[in-house]
Design a protein around this motif. Sequence first.
Motif, PDB file in Angstrom:
ATOM      1  N   THR A 108       0.605  -1.149  -0.251  1.00  0.00           N
ATOM      2  CA  THR A 108      -0.185  -0.134  -0.168  1.00  0.00           C
ATOM      3  C   THR A 108       1.106   1.482   0.379  1.00  0.00           C
ATOM      4  O   THR A 108       0.156   2.597  -0.294  1.00  0.00           O
ATOM      5  N   LYS A 109       2.147   1.086   0.471  1.00  0.00           N
ATOM      6  CA  LYS A 109       2.627   2.425   0.700  1.00  0.00           C
ATOM      7  C   LYS A 109       4.276   2.380  -0.352  1.00  0.00           C
ATOM      8  O   LYS A 109       4.589   3.519  -1.071  1.00  0.00           O
ATOM      9  N   PRO A 131      -3.812  -2.757   9.597  1.00  0.00           N
ATOM     10  CA  PRO A 131      -2.808  -1.796   9.514  1.00  0.00           C
ATOM     11  C   PRO A 131      -3.434   0.105   9.336  1.00  0.00           C
ATOM     12  O   PRO A 131      -4.390  -0.198   8.795  1.00  0.00           O
ATOM     13  N   GLN A 132      -3.989   1.061  10.772  1.00  0.00           N
ATOM     14  CA  GLN A 132      -3.964   1.989   9.997  1.00  0.00           C
ATOM     15  C   GLN A 132      -3.557   3.122   9.034  1.00  0.00           C
ATOM     16  O   GLN A 132      -4.271   3.227   8.243  1.00  0.00           O
ATOM     17  N   PHE A 133      -2.394   3.173   8.691  1.00  0.00           N
ATOM     18  CA  PHE A 133      -1.277   3.246   7.857  1.00  0.00           C
ATOM     19  C   PHE A 133      -2.109   3.157   6.058  1.00  0.00           C
ATOM     20  O   PHE A 133      -1.895   3.346   5.128  1.00  0.00           O
ATOM     21  N   ASN A 151     -10.738  -1.570  11.329  1.00  0.00           N
ATOM     22  CA  ASN A 151     -11.594  -0.244  12.961  1.00  0.00           C
ATOM     23  C   ASN A 151     -11.027   0.853  12.259  1.00  0.00           C
ATOM     24  O   ASN A 151     -10.193   1.014  12.779  1.00  0.00           O
ATOM     25  N   PRO A 152     -11.213   1.409  10.805  1.00  0.00           N
ATOM     26  CA  PRO A 152     -10.845   2.877  10.630  1.00  0.00           C
ATOM     27  C   PRO A 152     -10.468   4.046  11.794  1.00  0.00           C
ATOM     28  O   PRO A 152     -11.685   3.373  12.411  1.00  0.00           O
ATOM     29  N   VAL A 156     -11.396   6.864   5.668  1.00  0.00           N
ATOM     30  CA  VAL A 156     -10.487   5.946   4.870  1.00  0.00           C
ATOM     31  C   VAL A 156     -10.941   6.842   3.279  1.00  0.00           C
ATOM     32  O   VAL A 156     -11.334   7.014   2.708  1.00  0.00           O
ATOM     33  N   ASN A 157      -9.652   6.330   2.970  1.00  0.00           N
ATOM     34  CA  ASN A 157      -9.381   7.245   1.266  1.00  0.00           C
ATOM     35  C   ASN A 157      -8.616   6.144   0.696  1.00  0.00           C
ATOM     36  O   ASN A 157      -7.678   5.847   0.167  1.00  0.00           O
TER      37      ASN A 157
END
Length: 456
Positions: A108-109, A131-133, A151-152, A156-157
């Motif tokens: 994702t990053k 994970p939140q990131f 569980n954000p 969310v984007n």
Amino acid sequence: MVGVDRLSDLPEPILIHILSMLREGKEVVRSSVLSTRWRFLWMSVPVSLYYHLPVDQGENEVHDFVTSINRELHYWRSCQKIRRFTVYFDIREEKFVRDVDLWVYFATKLANVEDFTLGLFFMNDQIYEFPQFAYKNTSLRNLLLWFCQLNPSGSVNWSSLVSLSIMYLKNTTEGVMEKVLAGCPNLECLRLHYLWGIHHLEISNVKLTELIIMDYKTDESDIWLEIVAPYIQNLQLMGSCSEIRLRNVASLVSAVLSLDFDFGDGDEWQKESSCLKQLLHSVARVENLKLGPWCIECLSILELKGWQLPPSSRKSLQLNRNFEQLDLPGICRFLQSSSNIETLVIDGFNQDTRDLLSKYTNEDEQRRRFETHNYNCSLLHLKTIKFINFLGPLRKNKAVLSSVKYLLKHATILEKFVIAGRYRGAVASQDFVKMELEFPRFPRSSPHASFIFSYC
């Protein structure tokens, strides 16, 4: 031409296109040894990474699997485009959670993959928390998660996400799905497999037109899952979904009801039959409807109990069941409520044996009911009928013969009647020769109806 490397002389975009056809990313990397020209080409090739650890592996195998992925991902960071990243992993110990976080971070990053599948399996009740990131990503187009707790903490984007599939969504607090969907403005398809405990699902995404739900569970017998989805056009409900109500599906065009009821006695039967009744009312206006075998069997029982189906405007109907003589009254009653139907498909692929109807009636009684009751209907728009995937000689199938005669009698503008069977052995040709001679002799309302026979 001796000594000339014509392949390496090709323009770089063509070489990259050729390498992109290799199935595995490792094969792409191995091309770097061919020549100095090819040394760094692999970095520009869109690749797909796939890692799968079979279950029931020993501790050493699990450790080697994790170490191998971490080592390879370190080198794949140099690749300009990783199209797809898939990991199936059996988490047995909490110490591996940090490794999974690393894989999610890579997808994702770092790599910004378009298709990401994270299939986790657990030996206990532990659920991996996404994970939140990872809730901030503009590259993902297709996301599939197994056994992940969503569980954000913030918004969310996932602005580019087109397809979201969540398998085994358990212990999720109310409103989490709405929060996730709010961050997916371009989402088109949502798949939810094995939902547990969610009581309300509201989908307001305008572009989200396809919803697939398989297996819904709740710990409270009197609580149902209410679905509000005014923009959904295609809906599939499969498996154990006897506690679902559709509150607003105004845009629905196609629906698949392939439910798998337990068909218990007493209160359980009342709940399951009530669910089917409500679902049939909710999808009465859809153009295309498919019913699974358990729904058809339930319809036959409801018909015995005198329940009247709501009138519908459907144009296409598919019945997925190798039905028997006992099913005919329920099917005929269903056709009576489908006066606008243009295409009827009866798929006999499902060969499961069932004895539920025998608890309510026997074949002789049902046959008398079929012959004496008034099942006349006006199929004024029915043009195409297909009987497909029936196994064995159809001439000896009483249900098939009775339904063929019934449909020929009531389809006044029928144009095409297709019969496609599946056979074992040399009996196929003999049966089809007799059918081709016998079936066209049946009385029919449409003089233009033609038979098409095929088998495999």
